[in-house]
Design a protein around this motif. Structure first.
Motif, short mmCIF file in Angstrom:
data_model
loop_
_atom_site.label_atom_id
_atom_site.label_comp_id
_atom_site.label_asym_id
_atom_site.label_seq_id
_atom_site.Cartn_x
_atom_site.Cartn_y
_atom_site.Cartn_z
N GLN A 86 46.92 0.56 7.39
CA GLN A 86 46.22 0.08 6.19
C GLN A 86 46.28 -1.43 6.12
OE1 GLN A 86 44.97 2.50 3.81
NE2 GLN A 86 45.46 3.88 5.51
N TYR B 274 44.70 -4.59 3.70
CA TYR B 274 43.93 -5.03 2.55
C TYR B 274 44.12 -6.53 2.44
CZ TYR B 274 44.20 -0.04 1.63
OH TYR B 274 44.13 1.32 1.74
N MET C 101 46.44 -3.16 -3.66
CA MET C 101 45.98 -2.08 -2.76
C MET C 101 47.12 -1.73 -1.80
SD MET C 101 42.11 -3.37 -2.00
CE MET C 101 40.90 -3.46 -3.31
N GLY D 96 49.44 0.44 -3.55
CA GLY D 96 48.95 1.82 -3.57
C GLY D 96 49.18 2.52 -2.24
N ALA D 97 48.84 1.82 -1.14
CA ALA D 97 49.00 2.43 0.19
C ALA D 97 50.47 2.67 0.51
CB ALA D 97 48.36 1.55 1.25
N ALA E 187 51.67 5.61 -1.09
CA ALA E 187 51.16 6.78 -0.38
C ALA E 187 51.92 7.02 0.93
CB ALA E 187 49.66 6.60 -0.09
N MET F 49 52.27 4.97 3.51
CA MET F 49 51.69 4.37 4.71
C MET F 49 52.34 3.03 5.01
SD MET F 49 49.60 6.81 4.94
CE MET F 49 48.07 6.75 5.87
N GLY G 93 49.54 13.36 -2.32
CA GLY G 93 48.47 14.17 -2.90
C GLY G 93 48.64 15.63 -2.55
N ASP G 94 49.90 16.09 -2.58
CA ASP G 94 50.16 17.51 -2.33
C ASP G 94 51.30 18.01 -3.22
OD1 ASP G 94 52.47 16.54 -1.15
OD2 ASP G 94 51.76 16.81 0.91
N ARG H 95 47.10 18.24 -6.07
CA ARG H 95 46.52 17.17 -5.25
C ARG H 95 46.40 15.85 -5.99
NH1 ARG H 95 41.01 19.79 -3.47
NH2 ARG H 95 40.51 17.61 -2.97
N ILE I 133 47.05 12.41 -8.21
CA ILE I 133 47.92 11.25 -8.42
C ILE I 133 47.32 10.45 -9.57
CG2 ILE I 133 48.92 9.16 -7.42
CD1 ILE I 133 48.48 10.43 -4.63
N THR J 195 42.82 2.41 -5.16
CA THR J 195 42.07 2.25 -3.90
C THR J 195 43.00 2.45 -2.70
OG1 THR J 195 40.50 0.73 -4.94
CG2 THR J 195 40.71 0.61 -2.54
N GLY J 196 44.19 1.81 -2.76
CA GLY J 196 45.15 1.96 -1.67
C GLY J 196 45.59 3.41 -1.50
N LEU J 197 45.81 4.10 -2.62
CA LEU J 197 46.22 5.51 -2.56
C LEU J 197 45.12 6.38 -1.97
CD1 LEU J 197 47.86 5.67 -6.08
CD2 LEU J 197 49.04 6.39 -3.99
N ARG K 218 42.42 5.59 -0.23
CA ARG K 218 42.06 5.34 1.16
C ARG K 218 43.12 5.89 2.11
NH1 ARG K 218 37.41 2.11 2.26
NH2 ARG K 218 36.41 1.78 0.25
N SER K 219 44.38 5.92 1.61
CA SER K 219 45.45 6.47 2.44
C SER K 219 45.36 7.99 2.53
CB SER K 219 46.81 6.08 1.86
OG SER K 219 46.99 4.68 1.89
N HIS K 220 45.05 8.62 1.41
CA HIS K 220 44.97 10.08 1.37
C HIS K 220 43.64 10.50 0.74
CE1 HIS K 220 49.05 10.07 2.61
NE2 HIS K 220 49.53 9.61 1.47
N GLN L 185 42.09 13.12 0.70
CA GLN L 185 42.02 14.46 0.11
C GLN L 185 42.66 14.51 -1.27
OE1 GLN L 185 44.66 13.55 1.65
NE2 GLN L 185 46.31 14.62 0.58
N SER L 186 43.37 13.47 -1.65
CA SER L 186 44.05 13.48 -2.94
C SER L 186 43.06 13.19 -4.07
CB SER L 186 45.18 12.45 -2.95
OG SER L 186 44.65 11.15 -2.81
#
Lengths: 348, 501
Positions: A23, A25, A62, A65-66, A69, A71, A197-198, B54, B56, B88-90, B92-94, B96-97
């Motif tokens: 990632q 940004y 950003m 955020g990544a 996540a 990453m 996201g799970d 799923r 966030i 955006t960072g979240l 783009r990383s996932h 499917q979320s």
């Protein structure tokens, strides 16, 4: 052996991708723009993300955020942009997220100019954003280290869940040199604190708010504990001919390359001169400096700033032996002859 | 449906233990606050759509910073205004979320104005809930970008005035001018009907994301009785009578039915593919290590200077790359920035058998001057005994110094004769290597094609290198200096020795 002749700024990106970074940004700024350009070229074809953010502030958020996540995420800029990223860095350090930021320093203050300087030392090494936090800071002095220290920065960022900053300058970023890239890449493991996201990760909270003073003080103490651990375990520096030196030159980044030539030149004249080059600026090589002081060595600190690292040298040595200082600012870089003349004044 | 409305949504925790260990079935919000209803609508929508696992939620700075007390979904707390960038960072990383931001008016319409504008403009596949209560609640009732004209707040004690504070900002209307967003609606929480239509909007905005349709934005006009110093009933009335007339309840944009869903898939590349994609291995293996050549190599500092567009920077890179292939230490450092674009450009190149200290060439052993300003700038910097290559096609004057070895070579004319004016740097490299014998011509010719995409230009450039070599052979008889040079690499004639420094 396979070598690439490559700019430091581009070596950052290839090193980052080999380190598992997916990632990027960022926002363009001279002399760091090649990092964004290389990221935009190399990340999308290998399944990564490149976004040219609307601002430096957005870019670092950003990254926040990544990093939340799970990453490995990278951004890069130069002084004016790093000033804008400081808010985000404070949040990232407070939320204990790993990320890597590259600062290819230019001359300031204000708009300044695009030539190399080291005037971001204070805002990067001593903080810059609000609150009691520190970033790991690594200072490369060649294209190979732009790759290697970027990769190391990702490891240290993960190890401590803390932002790591690669503090380069215009010349180290713009310079082309041969680089040997590792022929392997890092697989980033799933992190138990991140959000994917799970169902498994949804109970994780990424936050820096602690409403009670007790809770926030405890959190602060935890952070301070990490910084103390970094000071015990992560100090890195390079020494050249310091053993018998009467005068130890101290400098980082492009300055250390100049000083390396000064050492060669003065040694050829029979003068006992050595070089101590901090590689990590936080944690700083205070202990080693203190040892050299005990051995009675004098120091000449050279910086492209108003003496920002000098303060750290003074703190470390308690000024028990003389510390001389020479600097240039505004993008001016001293010549080797100029520095040799300065050094000659302080060594027999 | 009805039963869902009456019981606590599954997407909420049963007990809000993240808030406090006991008495944790109420919220921290004030009586009559809009956040409770807005939270409930989101939680119910996640239940209905089965998306909680799923999801966030990115919470803002403001009273709803504590959204993570309540929602049993992934939670990230963002800096003031930055939620759309964090999201955006979240996302783009996932991909499917399900990523949602929940932002107040201070957060979204003021300090985060740029972030929301650009997230919307990129069409990020995310959902934004914008709670507009026309005031900064948590900070103590200050004026917001959305505070109404005349509204008294703790920072507009005489009432908001257009002269001083400008007009209340209508965010939906602004964002609806953008092509990217799929769905933009404003609704309100002032009565049961408003809440029911808000419920539909919230659900649609989340469903759009699950369907890959892009950026959905729901503005919710919400009461803040505490900030407004009203009772909850007065506050509801105020939303209806004061806010709605200025902020119309409306669907501003809805392409939900017609947009194609996009579902970016995460992609893993194999190690080999990655290596190739990174252009690694461009130069292949370095040449076999030639010990006498390397050991006897005398460190040489070059300065290449000329107009932008004359290829001086590239010429330096080719030389450095050729040195690298011959196992020398090399460095190349350009003038950069505005100088690269049209002005004079220069590059420092160092070739050495030892690790290179300073890569900055202040006193070159070899100066290549492609135009007058370059010669004027650097003539005096050349080390006594050094070499100056002057592009005599462009530079008419002679050197003022007599303590250097100078070659006047019409580089541009030679290149033009071969039909490639832009190839003066290739001529130069041929001439320079033929004269100095520093590196094999063959190595230079091996590097040049790596930087050229068009095949016919490769051949032309290689011919120019030969032309440079021939020019030296035909025009330069005998060198000024004697030679110690790379024994095994030298091709002929008398190589050059650089004076001791």
């Amino acid at each position: 052996m396979q070598k690439e002749l490559i700019k430091g700024n581009e070596a950052v990106v290839k090193g980052a991708i080999l380190a598992g970074c997916s990632q990027y940004y960022g926002y363009p700024i001279t002399p760091a723009s090649e990092i964004a350009q290389a990221a935009s070229r190399y990340l999308p074809p290998v399944g990564g993300t490149f976004i040219q953010a609307e601002s430096e502030v957005a870019a670092i958020n950003m990254v926040y955020g990544a990093a939340s996540a799970g990453m490995r995420a990278l951004t890069a800029s130069s002084g004016p942009g790093i000033s804008l990223k400081q808010e985000g860095l404070s949040y990232i350090a407070a939320a204990e997220l790993p990320c890597v930021v590259v600062d290819v320093m230019r001359a300031g203050p204000g708009l300044g100019n695009i030539w190399p300087e080291q005037g971001d030392y204070h805002q990067v090494v001593w903080g810059g954003g609000h609150g009691n936090y520190k970033c790991v800071v690594l200072a490369p002095n060649c294209a190979q280290e732009m790759c290697d220290l970027t990769m190391l920065a990702f490891d240290l960022a993960d190890k401590y869940r803390n932002p790591a900053i690669v503090l380069a300058d215009g010349y180290v970023g713009q310079m082309m040199e041969p680089v040997v890239f590792p022929h392997k890449r890092v697989k980033v493991p799933r992190r138990d604190w991140a959000l994917y996201g799970d169902a498994e990760s949804k109970r994780n909270v990424i936050s820096s708010i602690h409403m009670s003073t007790e809770s926030l003080e405890k959190h602060n103490n935890k952070l301070q504990g990490k910084y103390a651990e970094m000071e015990r375990s992560e100090v890195r520096f390079q020494e050249i001919k310091t053993e018998d030196a009467d005068l130890v030159l101290v400098g980082y980044g492009i300055v250390s390359r100049l000083l390396q030539s000064v050492v060669e030149m003065l040694r050829a004249e029979g003068k006992r001169v050595g070089l101590l080059r901090p590689i990590t600026l936080f944690p700083f090589c205070s202990k080693r400096l203190s040892e050299l002081t005990t051995q009675g060595k004098h120091f000449l600190v050279v910086e492209l700033s108003n003496g920002q690292m000098l303060k750290d040298v003074q703190l470390a040595t308690k000024e028990a032996t003389p510390i001389h200082f020479y600097n240039r600012m505004g993008g001016a870089v001293p010549s080797v002859d100029e520095l040799a003349n300065v050094a000659r004044k302080y060594v027999k | 449906m009805a039963s869902n409305v009456l019981k606590k949504a599954e997407s909420f925790f049963d007990h809000f233990e993240r808030w406090r260990p006991t008495q944790n079935q109420t919220t921290h919000y004030c009586p009559g606050c809009g956040h409770g209803n807005a939270h409930k609508l989101i939680a119910e929508a996640l239940d209905d759509l089965g998306l909680a696992d799923r999801s966030i939620l990115v919470s803002p700075v403001g009273c709803s910073v504590f959204a993570y007390y309540y929602f049993d979904v992934g939670n990230v707390q963002a800096a003031h205004g930055r939620a759309p960038a964090v999201a955006t960072g979240l996302k783009r990383s996932h991909p499917q979320s399900i990523v949602m931001t929940y932002q107040g008016d201070g957060d979204l319409a003021s300090i985060g104005g740029l972030e929301i504008l650009h997230a919307a403009n990129r069409g990020e596949n995310m959902t934004v809930f914008f709670i507009n209560n026309a005031i900064y609640g948590m900070t103590g009732g200050q004026m917001a970008a959305t505070s109404l004209i005349g509204m008294k707040t703790t920072t507009s004690p005489y009432g908001r005035s257009v002269e001083n504070d400008g007009w209340p900002l209508r965010v939906c209307e602004l964002l609806a001018t953008l092509p990217a967003p799929v769905y933009i609606e404003r609704c309100h929480l002032a009565d049961a009907k408003g809440i029911m239509s808000c419920r539909k909007a919230v659900k649609k905005a989340i469903k759009n994301q699950a369907d890959g349709k892009g950026f959905s934005f729901v503005e919710i006009l919400a009461p803040c009785p505490t900030g407004w110093k009203m009772t909850p009933l007065e506050a509801e009335k105020w939303v209806k009578e004061k806010m709605i007339p200025y902020y119309p309840i409306q669907v501003f944009k809805d392409e939900s039915a017609t947009r194609e869903g996009r579902f970016p898939q995460p992609r893993e590349v194999a190690d080999d593919e990655l290596w190739k994609a990174l252009d690694l291995g461009l130069f292949g293996e370095t040449h076999p290590y030639d010990e006498p050549f390397v050991k006897n190599f005398s460190t040489t500092h070059f300065k290449f200077a000329g107009f932008g567009g004359q290829g001086v920077l590239t010429g330096g890179v080719i030389l450095a790359a050729a040195g690298m292939q011959e196992n020398l230490e090399v460095s190349w450092i350009p003038s950069y920035g505005p100088e690269m674009r049209g002005g004079t450009a220069n590059a420092s190149v160092v070739l050495s058998k030892d690790p290179i200290g300073s890569p900055l060439v202040v006193n070159p052993d070899v100066l290549v001057a492609m135009n007058d300003p370059s010669l004027d700038s650097f003539e005096d910097t050349v080390r006594p005994g050094g070499i100056v290559f002057v592009n005599s096609s462009i530079i008419a004057r002679k050197l003022r110094r007599s303590d250097v070895d100078v070659i006047y070579v019409p580089l541009t004319d030679i290149a033009a004769e071969q039909g490639l004016t832009a190839g003066a740097n290739a001529v130069l490299l041929g001439a320079l290597m033929e004269y100095t014998k520093l590196l094999p011509i063959a190595t230079i010719k091996e590097i040049i094609p790596l930087g050229i995409k068009r095949k016919q230009l490769i051949d032309a450039n290689l011919r120019l290198v030969d032309a440079g070599v021939e020019w030296i052979q035909n025009n330069v008889k005998g060198r000024k200096q004697s030679v110690t040079v790379p024994p095994s690499k030298q091709t002929a004639a008398t190589p050059v020795m650089f004076p001791e420094k």
